[in-house]
Each structure stands twice: as structure tokens, then as C-alpha cells.
Write a protein that holds these residues in place. Structure first.
Motif, PDB file in Angstrom:
ATOM      1  N   LEU A 165       1.280  -1.060  -0.026  1.00 20.71           N
ATOM      2  CA  LEU A 165       0.147  -0.210   0.082  1.00 20.71           C
ATOM      3  C   LEU A 165       0.721   1.370  -0.260  1.00 20.71           C
ATOM      4  O   LEU A 165       0.368   1.941  -0.925  1.00 20.71           O
ATOM      5  CB  LEU A 165      -0.590  -0.211   0.981  1.00 20.71           C
ATOM      6  CG  LEU A 165      -1.457   1.612   1.842  1.00 20.71           C
ATOM      7  CD1 LEU A 165      -2.235   1.293  -0.015  1.00 20.71           C
ATOM      8  CD2 LEU A 165      -2.476   1.099   2.550  1.00 20.71           C
ATOM      9  N   ALA A 166       1.214   1.193   0.943  1.00 19.61           N
ATOM     10  CA  ALA A 166       3.028   2.387   1.259  1.00 19.61           C
ATOM     11  C   ALA A 166       3.587   2.866  -0.747  1.00 19.61           C
ATOM     12  O   ALA A 166       3.519   3.643  -0.912  1.00 19.61           O
ATOM     13  CB  ALA A 166       3.743   2.055   2.194  1.00 19.61           C
ATOM     14  N   GLY A 167       3.675   1.957  -1.333  1.00 22.65           N
ATOM     15  CA  GLY A 167       4.386   1.732  -2.230  1.00 22.65           C
ATOM     16  C   GLY A 167       3.703   1.805  -3.464  1.00 22.65           C
ATOM     17  O   GLY A 167       3.802   3.694  -4.220  1.00 22.65           O
ATOM     18  N   SER A 168       2.740   1.598  -3.854  1.00 20.19           N
ATOM     19  CA  SER A 168       1.570   1.754  -4.197  1.00 20.19           C
ATOM     20  C   SER A 168       1.280   3.307  -4.104  1.00 20.19           C
ATOM     21  O   SER A 168       1.043   4.484  -5.394  1.00 20.19           O
ATOM     22  CB  SER A 168       0.045   1.078  -4.192  1.00 20.19           C
ATOM     23  OG  SER A 168      -0.362   1.364  -3.240  1.00 20.19           O
ATOM     24  N   LEU A 169       1.271   4.257  -3.176  1.00 17.90           N
ATOM     25  CA  LEU A 169       0.476   5.251  -2.479  1.00 17.90           C
ATOM     26  C   LEU A 169       1.919   6.694  -3.151  1.00 17.90           C
ATOM     27  O   LEU A 169       1.372   7.643  -3.683  1.00 17.90           O
ATOM     28  CB  LEU A 169       0.419   5.514  -1.168  1.00 17.90           C
ATOM     29  CG  LEU A 169      -0.761   5.057  -0.825  1.00 17.90           C
ATOM     30  CD1 LEU A 169      -1.283   4.768   0.556  1.00 17.90           C
ATOM     31  CD2 LEU A 169      -2.176   5.919  -1.405  1.00 17.90           C
ATOM     32  N   ALA A 170       2.875   6.384  -2.919  1.00 16.79           N
ATOM     33  CA  ALA A 170       4.229   5.827  -3.259  1.00 16.79           C
ATOM     34  C   ALA A 170       4.779   6.719  -5.189  1.00 16.79           C
ATOM     35  O   ALA A 170       4.645   7.680  -5.139  1.00 16.79           O
ATOM     36  CB  ALA A 170       5.516   6.280  -2.905  1.00 16.79           C
ATOM     37  N   LEU A 171       4.038   5.528  -5.257  1.00 19.37           N
ATOM     38  CA  LEU A 171       4.108   5.593  -7.035  1.00 19.37           C
ATOM     39  C   LEU A 171       2.968   6.396  -7.868  1.00 19.37           C
ATOM     40  O   LEU A 171       3.534   7.437  -8.229  1.00 19.37           O
ATOM     41  CB  LEU A 171       3.604   4.397  -7.230  1.00 19.37           C
ATOM     42  CG  LEU A 171       3.680   4.391  -9.074  1.00 19.37           C
ATOM     43  CD1 LEU A 171       5.344   4.298  -9.491  1.00 19.37           C
ATOM     44  CD2 LEU A 171       3.487   2.861  -9.389  1.00 19.37           C
ATOM     45  N   ALA A 183      -7.923   5.938  -8.089  1.00 18.72           N
ATOM     46  CA  ALA A 183      -6.472   4.599  -8.918  1.00 18.72           C
ATOM     47  C   ALA A 183      -5.693   4.622  -7.579  1.00 18.72           C
ATOM     48  O   ALA A 183      -5.476   3.263  -7.225  1.00 18.72           O
ATOM     49  CB  ALA A 183      -6.223   6.038  -9.656  1.00 18.72           C
ATOM     50  N   ALA A 184      -5.864   5.825  -6.521  1.00 21.48           N
ATOM     51  CA  ALA A 184      -5.026   4.885  -4.781  1.00 21.48           C
ATOM     52  C   ALA A 184      -5.847   3.481  -4.709  1.00 21.48           C
ATOM     53  O   ALA A 184      -5.053   2.776  -4.092  1.00 21.48           O
ATOM     54  CB  ALA A 184      -4.730   5.774  -4.191  1.00 21.48           C
ATOM     55  N   VAL A 185      -7.048   3.654  -4.247  1.00 27.30           N
ATOM     56  CA  VAL A 185      -7.937   2.947  -3.644  1.00 27.30           C
ATOM     57  C   VAL A 185      -7.814   1.586  -4.212  1.00 27.30           C
ATOM     58  O   VAL A 185      -7.356   0.238  -3.331  1.00 27.30           O
ATOM     59  CB  VAL A 185      -9.230   3.474  -3.456  1.00 27.30           C
ATOM     60  CG1 VAL A 185     -10.421   2.347  -3.197  1.00 27.30           C
ATOM     61  CG2 VAL A 185      -9.182   4.345  -2.490  1.00 27.30           C
TER      62      VAL A 185
END
Length: 449
Positions: free
Chosen positions: A31-37, A171-173
Motif C-alpha cells: 500500500l505504501a509503495g502504491s501510494l508513493a507511486l 486509482a489509489a484505492v
């Protein structure tokens, strides 16, 4: 034997608990990686605020530039319309012989004259003033139309900005849930190989991932569309990160004074100026009942043996059928005045009703969104935690956990969609008037000469 069975069951529970705990930790990291992306995708320049997007849209608009030219043209015409018509230079030859021994001669016949003169139409000062006033009102009307266009640009830019903002949030969710779904496939496959799970759990996890991928594809399309609409106003927007959205819990309208506020709406101001233009046309039609005179002065030169001459003339139109011409024209112009007043009144009523309905819908959507945040989303999360706890205790299947997770994302997406609709209503209400409405209103009332 019972102690052995109990030990096997305890080991099974320990392994299951360890796998799930590891899965949760990996999920948080994903999750942290996807939000950072998502954050880094648009990190090309400083985050774009809503106010900055609106400023860029105003600066980039060609429609406003075109209306500036139209205003300048009307102001110039107002000056020109207040002047007398250009005088007419007249020159010619009168009574030139065409037969007999003197044909073609300018000096033989005493009636032959070389003529030069000036003719001037005398238009009444009241008519010239009314014609000038009409163009001044056209300039003010165009300025009111520019205010309408400015409000529309700010509103549509805000709508496009909010659509992009919430598309990114969705998109983040979906990215978060997609990463979790991949981890659940790994857990299901590991449990199946270890003999602790069924193949149905593997297929269920794979189906859940396929559904998340499909939803992610739809959200990506939504992000692209939002980028396209935002770029229509500010230029290329695909590499721009958005700042936090502004406060949308208040609007610049008060229900207690809504009727009087809407009476000053830019579109109503345009129709008010149209009424004034129609009234000026009616005054011109009334002034046309007095015909314009034309004065002419001429000098005629004859041969040396004869005297030169001067002529003075006056032309007056004969309004011999006034009831079917001048009176009908005045009646038509007065009817146009009443038409403009009726259209303004109808639009005012329509705007008041539509605005009240939008305010009611906006307030209701805010109430519903608060319910999602305070009740529905927490309940969905608790249901997921309960399903995970049951799965750990062997009282629920992986399919139950996946169903609970799908329910969470559905609720969160619904909440985001409701927030989108709520903030879109906020933008439509908050930008009924341009941001600099006070300055614009003052400019509309200035002397346009």
C-alpha cells in the motif's frame, strides 16, 4: 493420540497466524509503495491548486480575448454613431446641348452650367445621442457576457480539476486493493500446496484479482478522461500533481438572500442590458417620427457671357403613411422591450429554482457522505476484520474474506463517487459568479466611452 491431534491443530493455527500476519505486513508495504507511486507519477512540478488552475484557464482563454475586441469595437462605434453623417460632394454638368450646332459645347448655350455643391443630412442631436447610447449599451452587454464566460471558465475548470482529483483518489484505492489481492493469491497458493487450503480458494483469489484489474482499467480510463478535460482549460495536465482540494464545506450563497443575489447573476445582467438596448431602440423609433432634413448648397458656372449662379435646396421626407410605417416600427420595438423583460423574468425564476434545488442536493450529499465516513466505511472495515478473524480460527473460508474486502472497496469507491458529486455541486454553486465578482460588477457599471 488426542494430545498429538491437539499439537497438530495448534501448529496448524500457528502457521496460519504467521502467514496471515506476514501477508498483512506485506500488504501495508505494498500500500505504501502504491501510494508513493501515485504521488511520484505527477511529481514533475509543484502541485497544481484549484485556484492556480482557474488562473491559467482565464489567462489561456481566447473567448475572453474575443470579447475584449468586441467591447472595443462597440465603444468605437458609440463615438462614430454620435456624429453627423458625412457631407456629400456633388459635381456635374447641367443642360449640355446634345443636338444642333452647339452640341457638346460647354460655352455656347446660356443654360449650360458646370455645377459643384455640398449636401448635408441634418440628423437630430437626440437621434445621434440615442444611437451612441445604443452602442455603449452593446459594449456593457458584451462586458456582462464576458463575466458570464469568466464564471463558466472558473466553474468548468473547477469541475475538471475535481474530476482529476477524485479519479486519482480512486486509482489509489484500487491500487491498494489490487496489491492486497496479489498477496492473497500467494497465501492461497501456499496454503493449497501445504494441504491447508482448497483449490477453490486459489480460484477465488485469482477471480478477485481479475475483478480488481478490470476495475483498475476502468479507473485508468477515468483518469485519462479527466486529464483530457483539464487540459482543455490549462494545457497539458498529464504530468501535473494536484494539491489538496480546497475547503468545500461552504458556498458563497445565502438562502436568506438568494433571490436578490441571483438577480445580479451575470446571465441576468446580460438580459438586463438587453432590455436597455431594446428600450433604446424603441426611443430611436419614436425619434424617427421626426424626419431628418437634408440641406444642399451648389455653385453653377456658366460661360463668360453669362452670370454664374448659386443654388440652395432643402429635402424633407414625406411620412405620408405613418400609421403603417413609423407607428408600426415603434409598436414592434416596444414589443421587443416586453419580450426582453419577460425573458429576463423567466430566467430569473428558473435560476432561483435551480439554485435552490442544487443547494438542497449539495447539503443532502454532504450528509450522506458524512454517514459513509462515520458509519458505512468503519462497518465495512469491521466486517473485514471479523472475516479475517474467523478465517484464522478456521470458521470462515478465504472466499468470505475476499467478499468482505470487495465490500470495503465498493463502499470506499461509492464514498469517493459521492464526494465527487458533492464537490461538483459545490463548484457549480460557488462559481455562479466569478471569483472577482465585485471588481467585475464595478467594471460593468463604468462609463464605456
Amino acid at each position: 493420540m488426542p494430545s498429538l491431534a491437539f499439537s497438530t491443530f495448534s501448529a496448524h493455527r500457528t502457521v496460519r497466524h504467521t502467514v496471515l500476519l506476514l501477508s498483512a505486513r506485506i500488504g501495508l508495504a505494498a500500500l505504501a509503495g502504491s501510494l508513493a507511486l501515485v504521488a511520484n507519477v505527477y511529481a514533475v512540478e509543484a502541485p497544481l491548486t484549484l485556484a492556480e488552475a482557474q488562473r491559467r484557464a482565464i489567462d489561456r482563454s481566447r473567448q475572453l480575448t474575443a470579447q475584449d475586441y468586441s467591447i472595443a469595437a462597440a465603444r468605437d462605434m458609440a463615438v462614430a454613431a454620435g456624429q453627423l453623417p458625412d457631407p456629400v460632394l456633388k459635381a456635374g454638368i447641367d443642360n449640355l446641348p446634345v443636338t444642333g450646332r452647339d452640341r457638346g459645347s460647354l460655352n455656347s448655350d446660356f443654360m449650360t452650367m458646370r455645377r459643384i455643391g455640398v449636401m448635408q443630412e441634418i440628423t437630430g442631436s437626440d437621434k445621434r445621442r440615442l444611437r451612441s447610447d445604443r452602442f455603449q449599451l452593446e459594449a456593457q452587454k458584451t462586458l456582462a457576457e464576458k463575466t458570464v464566460a469568466t464564471a463558466a471558465i472558473e466553474r468548468d475548470t473547477a469541475l475538471a480539476w475535481l474530476d482529476r482529483y477524485y479519479a486519482d483518489a480512486m486509482a489509489a484505492v484500487v491500487a491498494e486493493q489490487g496489491a492486497q489481492a496479489r498477496l492473497e493469491i500467494q497465501s492461497a497458493e501456499g496454503a493449497y500446496r501445504a494441504g491447508r487450503g482448497s483449490q477453490a480458494d486459489v480460484f477465488a483469489a485469482q477471480s478477485a484479482l481479475a475483478m480488481f484489474d478490470d476495475r483498475a482499467s476502468e479507473i485508468r480510463r477515468r483518469v485519462r478522461n479527466a486529464n483530457t478535460m483539464l487540459a482543455r482549460w490549462i494545457g497539458n495536465a498529464s504530468d501535473l500533481a494536484l494539491a489538496e482540494k480546497p475547503a468545500t464545506d461552504a458556498i458563497r450563497l445565502d438562502l436568506a438572500t438568494l433571490d436578490s443575489a441571483i438577480a445580479h447573476h451575470p446571465e441576468i445582467a446580460v438580459l438586463s442590458k438587453q432590455v436597455e438596448v431594446a428600450e433604446t431602440d424603441a426611443k430611436l423609433a419614436k425619434a424617427n417620427e421626426k424626419a431628418d432634413w437634408t440641406v444642399e448648397v451648389g455653385f453653377q458656372q456658366r460661360s463668360a457671357a453669362y452670370s454664374n449662379m448659386v443654388s440652395v435646396g432643402l429635402s424633407i421626407p414625406l411620412q405620408w403613411d405613418r400609421k403603417n410605417r413609423q407607428d408600426r416600427e415603434l409598436s414592434a420595438k416596444l414589443a421587443v422591450v416586453e419580450q426582453a423583460k419577460a425573458e429576463r423574468e423567466d430566467m430569473l425564476r428558473s435560476h432561483v429554482a435551480e439554485t435552490k434545488s442544487m443547494i438542497e442536493e449539495w447539503q443532502n450529499d454532504r450528509e450522506r457522505h458524512a454517514r459513509y465516513e462515520s458509519e458505512l466505511i468503519p462497518l465495512a472495515n469491521q466486517r473485514t476484520l471479523a472475516a479475517i478473524a474467523a478465517y484464522r480460527g478456521g470458521k470462515a473460508s478465504l472466499a468470505d474474506v475476499l467478499a468482505a474486502r470487495r465490500n470495503v472497496i465498493d463502499i470506499r469507491i461509492q464514498a469517493l463517487q459521492l464526494a465527487t458529486d458533492t464537490d461538483r455541486l459545490w463548484a457549480q454553486l460557488n462559481f455562479l459568479f466569478p471569483t472577482d465578482a465585485a471588481m467585475t460588477h464595478a467594471a460593468m457599471n463604468q462609463d464605456t466611452q
